[in-house]
Every structure is written in C-alpha cells, then in structure tokens.
Design an enzyme around this catalytic site. Structure first.
Site, PDB file in Angstrom:
ATOM      1  N   VAL A 197     -32.675  -2.624  18.325  1.00  0.00           N
ATOM      2  CA  VAL A 197     -33.056  -3.660  18.189  1.00  0.00           C
ATOM      3  C   VAL A 197     -31.714  -5.041  18.548  1.00  0.00           C
ATOM      4  O   VAL A 197     -31.797  -5.763  19.508  1.00  0.00           O
ATOM      5  CB  VAL A 197     -34.430  -4.561  18.394  1.00  0.00           C
ATOM      6  CG1 VAL A 197     -34.579  -5.953  18.998  1.00  0.00           C
ATOM      7  CG2 VAL A 197     -35.780  -2.942  18.162  1.00  0.00           C
ATOM      8  N   LYS A 207     -27.939  -4.118   5.493  1.00  0.00           N
ATOM      9  CA  LYS A 207     -28.404  -3.379   4.157  1.00  0.00           C
ATOM     10  C   LYS A 207     -26.697  -1.944   3.845  1.00  0.00           C
ATOM     11  O   LYS A 207     -26.531  -2.226   2.917  1.00  0.00           O
ATOM     12  CB  LYS A 207     -28.902  -2.433   4.577  1.00  0.00           C
ATOM     13  CG  LYS A 207     -29.563  -2.194   2.761  1.00  0.00           C
ATOM     14  CD  LYS A 207     -31.391  -1.824   2.777  1.00  0.00           C
ATOM     15  CE  LYS A 207     -31.501  -0.211   3.926  1.00  0.00           C
ATOM     16  NZ  LYS A 207     -33.102   0.260   3.856  1.00  0.00           N
ATOM     17  N   GLU A 229     -42.691 -12.214  21.168  1.00  0.00           N
ATOM     18  CA  GLU A 229     -42.749 -11.564  21.800  1.00  0.00           C
ATOM     19  C   GLU A 229     -42.102  -9.720  22.296  1.00  0.00           C
ATOM     20  O   GLU A 229     -42.773  -8.968  22.652  1.00  0.00           O
ATOM     21  CB  GLU A 229     -42.320 -11.776  23.003  1.00  0.00           C
ATOM     22  CG  GLU A 229     -42.406 -11.860  24.525  1.00  0.00           C
ATOM     23  CD  GLU A 229     -43.689 -11.961  24.392  1.00  0.00           C
ATOM     24  OE1 GLU A 229     -44.042 -13.083  25.018  1.00  0.00           O
ATOM     25  OE2 GLU A 229     -44.463 -11.485  24.836  1.00  0.00           O
ATOM     26  N   ILE A 289     -42.338  -6.345  28.656  1.00  0.00           N
ATOM     27  CA  ILE A 289     -43.250  -6.933  29.176  1.00  0.00           C
ATOM     28  C   ILE A 289     -44.059  -8.544  27.888  1.00  0.00           C
ATOM     29  O   ILE A 289     -43.859  -8.591  27.263  1.00  0.00           O
ATOM     30  CB  ILE A 289     -45.383  -6.010  28.473  1.00  0.00           C
ATOM     31  CG1 ILE A 289     -44.366  -4.826  29.710  1.00  0.00           C
ATOM     32  CG2 ILE A 289     -46.202  -6.917  29.874  1.00  0.00           C
ATOM     33  CD1 ILE A 289     -45.785  -4.160  29.067  1.00  0.00           C
ATOM     34  N   GLY A 314     -33.987   6.159  20.553  1.00  0.00           N
ATOM     35  CA  GLY A 314     -34.222   4.786  20.298  1.00  0.00           C
ATOM     36  C   GLY A 314     -35.530   4.409  20.751  1.00  0.00           C
ATOM     37  O   GLY A 314     -35.617   3.321  20.446  1.00  0.00           O
ATOM     38  N   GLU A 326     -40.282   5.007  15.582  1.00  0.00           N
ATOM     39  CA  GLU A 326     -40.472   3.978  14.317  1.00  0.00           C
ATOM     40  C   GLU A 326     -38.928   4.778  13.729  1.00  0.00           C
ATOM     41  O   GLU A 326     -39.411   6.332  13.649  1.00  0.00           O
ATOM     42  CB  GLU A 326     -41.009   3.482  13.829  1.00  0.00           C
ATOM     43  CG  GLU A 326     -42.115   3.017  14.531  1.00  0.00           C
ATOM     44  CD  GLU A 326     -41.886   1.613  14.995  1.00  0.00           C
ATOM     45  OE1 GLU A 326     -41.759   0.545  13.402  1.00  0.00           O
ATOM     46  OE2 GLU A 326     -41.548   1.427  16.135  1.00  0.00           O
ATOM     47  N   ASP A 363     -48.320   1.997  15.052  1.00  0.00           N
ATOM     48  CA  ASP A 363     -47.575   0.974  16.139  1.00  0.00           C
ATOM     49  C   ASP A 363     -49.229   0.630  16.851  1.00  0.00           C
ATOM     50  O   ASP A 363     -49.210  -0.925  17.076  1.00  0.00           O
ATOM     51  CB  ASP A 363     -46.917   1.962  16.260  1.00  0.00           C
ATOM     52  CG  ASP A 363     -46.108   0.886  16.998  1.00  0.00           C
ATOM     53  OD1 ASP A 363     -45.167   0.342  16.170  1.00  0.00           O
ATOM     54  OD2 ASP A 363     -45.603   1.176  18.406  1.00  0.00           O
ATOM     55  N   LYS A 406     -49.908  -3.802  17.671  1.00  0.00           N
ATOM     56  CA  LYS A 406     -49.570  -4.124  18.126  1.00  0.00           C
ATOM     57  C   LYS A 406     -51.294  -4.788  18.702  1.00  0.00           C
ATOM     58  O   LYS A 406     -50.956  -5.984  19.646  1.00  0.00           O
ATOM     59  CB  LYS A 406     -49.158  -3.802  19.287  1.00  0.00           C
ATOM     60  CG  LYS A 406     -47.081  -3.262  18.597  1.00  0.00           C
ATOM     61  CD  LYS A 406     -47.493  -2.339  19.715  1.00  0.00           C
ATOM     62  CE  LYS A 406     -45.432  -2.198  19.320  1.00  0.00           C
ATOM     63  NZ  LYS A 406     -45.326  -0.676  19.892  1.00  0.00           N
TER      64      LYS A 406
HETATM   65  N1  HSE Z   1     -41.937   2.567  18.067  1.00  0.00           N
HETATM   66  C1  HSE Z   1     -42.234   1.989  19.118  1.00  0.00           C
HETATM   67  C2  HSE Z   1     -42.747   2.382  20.907  1.00  0.00           C
HETATM   68  C3  HSE Z   1     -40.739   0.562  19.507  1.00  0.00           C
HETATM   69  O1  HSE Z   1     -42.224   3.863  20.311  1.00  0.00           O
HETATM   70  O2  HSE Z   1     -42.945   1.750  21.473  1.00  0.00           O
HETATM   71  C4  HSE Z   1     -41.215  -0.424  20.008  1.00  0.00           C
HETATM   72  O3  HSE Z   1     -42.551  -1.097  19.869  1.00  0.00           O
END
Ligand code: HSE
Length: 416
Positions: free
Chosen positions: A29, A53, A135, A142, A193, A196, A207, A211
């Site tokens: 990101v 890092k 966001e 979105i 990409g 996670e 995940d 959200k």
């Molecule tokens: N790993 C998350 C996904 C990345 O696949 O939606 C975006 O938040």
C-alpha cells in the site's frame, strides 16, 4: 514509470497548505500511495521521510528517504501528517497513538489496528482534536466511510452488508469460474498483493470482521470489539459446495452482515448462498460490494476494487487530500447516540443480538462435530462415502461453539 528524486507534486495554485508527510511502511500500500501521490494533480503534499523495518531490502527510490528509527518521524516537528501503512497492528497502534497524542493528523489503512483499538483511538481524538482518517481500511477504493458519515448522517440505517475481503472473493471467483483449487487460488491472491501477510486473516473472515467493526461505528454508532463478533470463513470450502450452490442457482460469497432488528443488532461474518443475478452475486475477483439499506432511502449498492496496491493507495490519497481541508470524521451516529457523555463502550456489546435462528448449509466430515450446534430443525440431509451435509435451522449463538479443528463448511441460506 520514472520517479522524481523528490516525491512531490506541486499542483495548480490553491489555498491548500503544502503537507509534509512522514510515512511508516513502504510495502504494497505504501508503494501504491507513492505512485498515486506522484501522479496526482492539485494536491500539494510531499513525503519527506519513510520509516521501514527491513534494512536489507532494495528500494525503488533513493535511500535518503528512508529511516529505520520511528523517532526520526515522530520526534521531528517538521511533519504535518503521519501516514501509517505498516503490517504490524500493535506497532501501528503505538505509532498512531503517539502521533495523535502530539496533535498530529494521522491517516492509516490498518483495519486490524483501528478495529482492535477503536475506543482508545476515539478518546485520543476527542482529547487532541487531531484528524484521524482510515478510508483505505474498509472496502479498498470504495469511499464507504465518508459516505456513511456525510451522506447518511441523518438517515436511519437498517442494514449494511457486503463483500469486504478481496482475497477471499478472488479465491471464490477462481474456484468457481476457473475450477482452481483453494490453495492455488490463494497463492494467486497473495502474488497479486491482495492477501494479508497472514492469509488466515483473509480466509477465516477476520479481516472482514475488522472492517465490519469499523463500519458499525459509522453506520450505527456502535463501538464493538472484534472478539464480540462471530466470524466463520471460507477456509474449509470445497468444489462440492461450489457446485451444490451453482446447481441451486446461487454463488457463495463471504458476507459481512450488520442489521438492526428492533432495538438490537445482528452483526456477524458468514459465507452466504447469494442468488445468482442479485447485486452481490455479480462481484468478482478482488472487488468488494457493499449494500446500504436506509429506512427511507431503501437500498444502495457500492462497488469497487477492495484490495491491491493502487486502489488502496488511492483511498489513502483521498484521506491525505481531506486532511488539507481539515476534514475530521464527525462520528455523527456515535455522538447522537451517546448524547455528549462518553460512556463505557465495553457495554456496547449488549446491543448485539445472538438469539435468532439462521438457516444453514453445513458440510461436515464427522457427524460428532455437529453435536455442539443447537439445531431447531433439519430441513434436508445428505450422506455419501465422500460428502455429508445438512440443511438446518440453527440457533445463531451456538455457532460460537464451532472449532477450527471441526473442519465444517458453514454457509447461510435465505438471508433476511
Ligand atoms: N487482505 C485484504 C483483502 C486487503 O484481501 O481485502 C485489503 O484490505
């Protein structure tokens, strides 16, 4: 693409201030943000320092931008804005907390960090008056958080539900359309990409749940801890389940659900059989789709790329732009609900309803694994030498007793 040594863009003349950004993280990101910021127009913002890092990694921009010491950004008074895009949620929280405490504006895309520490971060914002925007943490590109905050500020919302994880949606799409195996589809999602660094967070619905916690703040004014919300993912899905859904006219999607029923909220993450042709069924690959239902406005549907370097970088860029006009979330639903007094939000879980019935398709290996479930009635049952499933009405709260080792694939039928 060629890149200027100085990561800056002086756009058209405007009254907006020039922002000096201290960036944490230069992964998927962070690099996406770098690209979109470098190609944006009208935004006067410069990344002057990047804290990373890994000292051994080769970087695509000049090494003078990098530091390995967070104090070089946090203790340096020159940065107006901290953009936090690292992987480690605990380290991200420490950086964010320190920066907000100092009155700095912070932008992040770290949903785990925001969801797990929301109450403390809210209190810090109230104390310091800083802008804290995220966001990019929900739905990738979105613009759902600001939409809930601003557009629906006075609308009574009945439900928010949708596909919030690009990786698992990518896997489901590839398993169905290309007949890829689960592991191969996951590998592709990782290579692109989307996933996670611990992909279990994607496939097991964590995940999505982080959200959903964030959306619950902005849609309903509820501050919920991730551990109070049930999440069941797609990690045990097989081609058998996908074919079964297909034959019956459905597609399987991993859905975040939040709906108000009387004065309580039913909030959870489950795979769902979505009827083919309905808006959520059409969301493929890494795209996300979110359906917002207002009591008066009825249903609206938002679609966009939910994962990936540039889509998420764009959401972060939009937050950076919002900082230039001093935008802060109003937390309008939250403030309306708490009416001026900041209560003990740990009690918000009392608004959760887990005493309702869900109709489920459950594929199992060992019948003993169903014993923990409180089944109101069985609608259909199938057993063969290879596969067993049951369709049953189940008391929702008993789903919390399912263990990962049970290897059940659970999927909701006939959503509300
Ligand atoms: N790993 C998350 C996904 C990345 O696949 O939606 C975006 O938040």
């Amino acid at each position: 693409m060629t890149h200027d040594k100085k990561i800056t863009y002086q756009g058209i003349a405007s009254l907006r201030p020039q922002l000096n950004i201290g960036l944490f993280g230069f992964g998927c990101v962070g690099q996406g943000l770098y690209d979109v910021l470098n190609n944006s127009q009208g935004l006067k913002a410069e990344i002057s320092k990047i804290c990373v890092k890994d000292r051994t990694k080769s970087r695509k921009i000049d090494k003078s931008f990098f530091t390995f010491e967070k104090k070089d950004i946090l203790k340096n008074g020159n940065h107006d804005l901290i953009v936090e895009l690292i992987d480690d949620a605990q380290a991200a929280y420490e950086i964010t907390g320190e920066a907000i405490n100092k009155g700095k504006s912070v932008v992040t895309a770290n949903k785990k960090m925001v969801a797990e520490n929301f109450e403390a971060l809210f209190r810090l914002q109230v104390k310091s008056g800083s802008s804290f925007l995220y966001e990019g943490a929900c739905g990738g590109s979105i613009p759902i958080i600001r939409t809930l905050e601003e557009y629906y500020d006075n609308e009574l919302l009945g439900s928010v539900k949708g596909i919030l994880n690009g990786s698992s949606n990518y896997i489901l799409t590839k398993m169905e359309t290309d007949k890829l195996g689960f592991e191969d589809a996951l590998k592709e999602a990782q290579a692109l990409g989307f996933a996670e660094s611990d992909p279990f967070l994607d496939i097991a619905g964590y995940d999505t749940k982080y959200k959903l916690c964030i959306l619950s703040v902005h849609a309903f004014g509820l501050i919920l801890k991730p551990q109070d919300i049930l999440n069941i993912g797609i990690q045990n899905i097989s081609q058998f389940d996908i074919n079964y859904a297909n034959e019956k006219g459905y597609r399987i999607k991993l859905i975040a659900n939040a709906r108000k029923v009387n004065d309580k909220y039913q909030i959870y993450v489950l795979p769902v059989f979505i009827p083919k042709g309905s808006p959520l069924s059409t969301i493929n690959n890494e795209f996300n789709g979110i359906e917002v239902e207002g009591v008066y406005s009825d249903k609206q549907f938002f679609v966009g790329k939910g994962a990936g370097s540039h889509p998420t970088g764009s959401a972060v860029l939009s937050d950076i732009s919002a900082i230039t006009y001093d935008y802060k979330y109003g937390y309008k639903k939250l403030k309306k609900r708490i009416n001026g007094h900041i209560p003990d939000f740990s009690k918000d879980k009392k608004y959760l309803d887990d005493d309702f019935i869900v109709k489920l398709y459950i594929r199992y290996v060992n019948g003993k694994d169903l014993l923990n479930l409180e089944i109101a009635n069985v609608v259909e049952q199938y057993s063969s030498s290879k596969y067993n499933y049951v369709i049953a009405n189940v008391i929702f709260s008993s789903l919390k007793k399912i263990k990962q080792t049970n290897r059940l694939f659970v999927c909701e039928l006939e959503q509300f």
